[in-house]
Design an enzyme around this catalytic site. Structure first.
Site, short mmCIF file in Angstrom:
data_model
loop_
_atom_site.label_atom_id
_atom_site.label_comp_id
_atom_site.label_asym_id
_atom_site.label_seq_id
_atom_site.Cartn_x
_atom_site.Cartn_y
_atom_site.Cartn_z
N ILE A 145 0.76 -1.24 0.01
CA ILE A 145 -0.06 -0.06 0.01
C ILE A 145 0.76 1.05 0.07
O ILE A 145 1.01 2.02 0.97
CB ILE A 145 -0.76 0.10 1.22
CG1 ILE A 145 -1.79 -1.28 1.46
CG2 ILE A 145 -1.92 1.31 1.24
CD1 ILE A 145 -2.57 -1.27 2.39
N PRO A 146 1.54 1.56 -1.05
CA PRO A 146 2.17 2.79 -1.14
C PRO A 146 1.74 4.00 -0.98
O PRO A 146 0.40 4.08 -1.17
CB PRO A 146 2.73 2.93 -2.52
CG PRO A 146 2.61 1.34 -3.02
CD PRO A 146 1.29 0.71 -2.29
N HIS A 147 1.96 4.84 0.11
CA HIS A 147 1.46 6.12 0.31
C HIS A 147 2.52 7.18 0.74
O HIS A 147 3.71 6.77 0.96
CB HIS A 147 0.58 6.02 1.36
CG HIS A 147 0.79 5.34 2.67
ND1 HIS A 147 1.13 3.96 2.64
CD2 HIS A 147 1.24 5.88 3.77
CE1 HIS A 147 1.64 3.78 3.85
NE2 HIS A 147 1.61 4.81 4.62
N GLY A 148 2.22 8.47 0.88
CA GLY A 148 3.15 9.40 1.20
C GLY A 148 3.47 9.34 2.62
O GLY A 148 2.91 8.83 3.66
#
Length: 145
Positions: free
Chosen positions: A60-63
């Protein structure tokens, strides 16, 4: 704005690296109007601090936290990419589903919780990894999210 739009589900993707996968979902978030282009670098920064691989074939790529400052995140939303052949997310972890997320005003915690609920069941994971129709994935999310 919908959290997940059907057009933001991609089946059968292939990536040579985690960076390529993160950039791809980041661009999808940008193209959908959820985030500004600078969010992609903040997603890559997150991966250098801590992998976003969550287990059960899910990343779950996120900033990073500072992505919530200013107007980097315009609207909450997710993009879902199926990677049947998997992509290496480091430490021997292979992601078969890569979900880019952007959460405005603290909504990211709700979004993450809903995703975790779906991916807690291996039956759901297998069904989505093997799906040939984006509606299968869409319904998994809209039934829960």
């Amino acid at each position: 704005m919908d959290i997940l739009k059907k057009e933001n589900i991609v089946l059968g993707a292939t990536f040579d690296s985690k960076d390529q996968a993160v950039e791809y979902v980041g661009n999808m978030l940008v193209d959908s109007g959820y985030v500004g282009p600078e969010y992609i670098d903040l997603m890559k920064e997150r991966e250098t601090v801590m992998s976003t691989f969550m287990g059960n074939g899910l990343a779950i790529p996120h900033g990073v936290a500072k992505s919530r400052e200013g107007n980097v995140i315009k609207n909450s939303g997710i993009v879902v990419v199926q990677v049947p052949g998997g992509v290496d997310f480091g430490d021997g972890n292979t992601a078969f589903m890569v979900i880019g997320i952007a959460g405005k005003d603290g909504e990211h915690l709700n979004i993450l919780a809903n995703i975790a609920t779906i991916f807690n069941e291996m039956e759901n994971v297998e069904e989505m990894v093997n799906a040939k129709d984006p509606d299968v994935i869409y319904h998994k999310f809209t039934e829960t999210v």
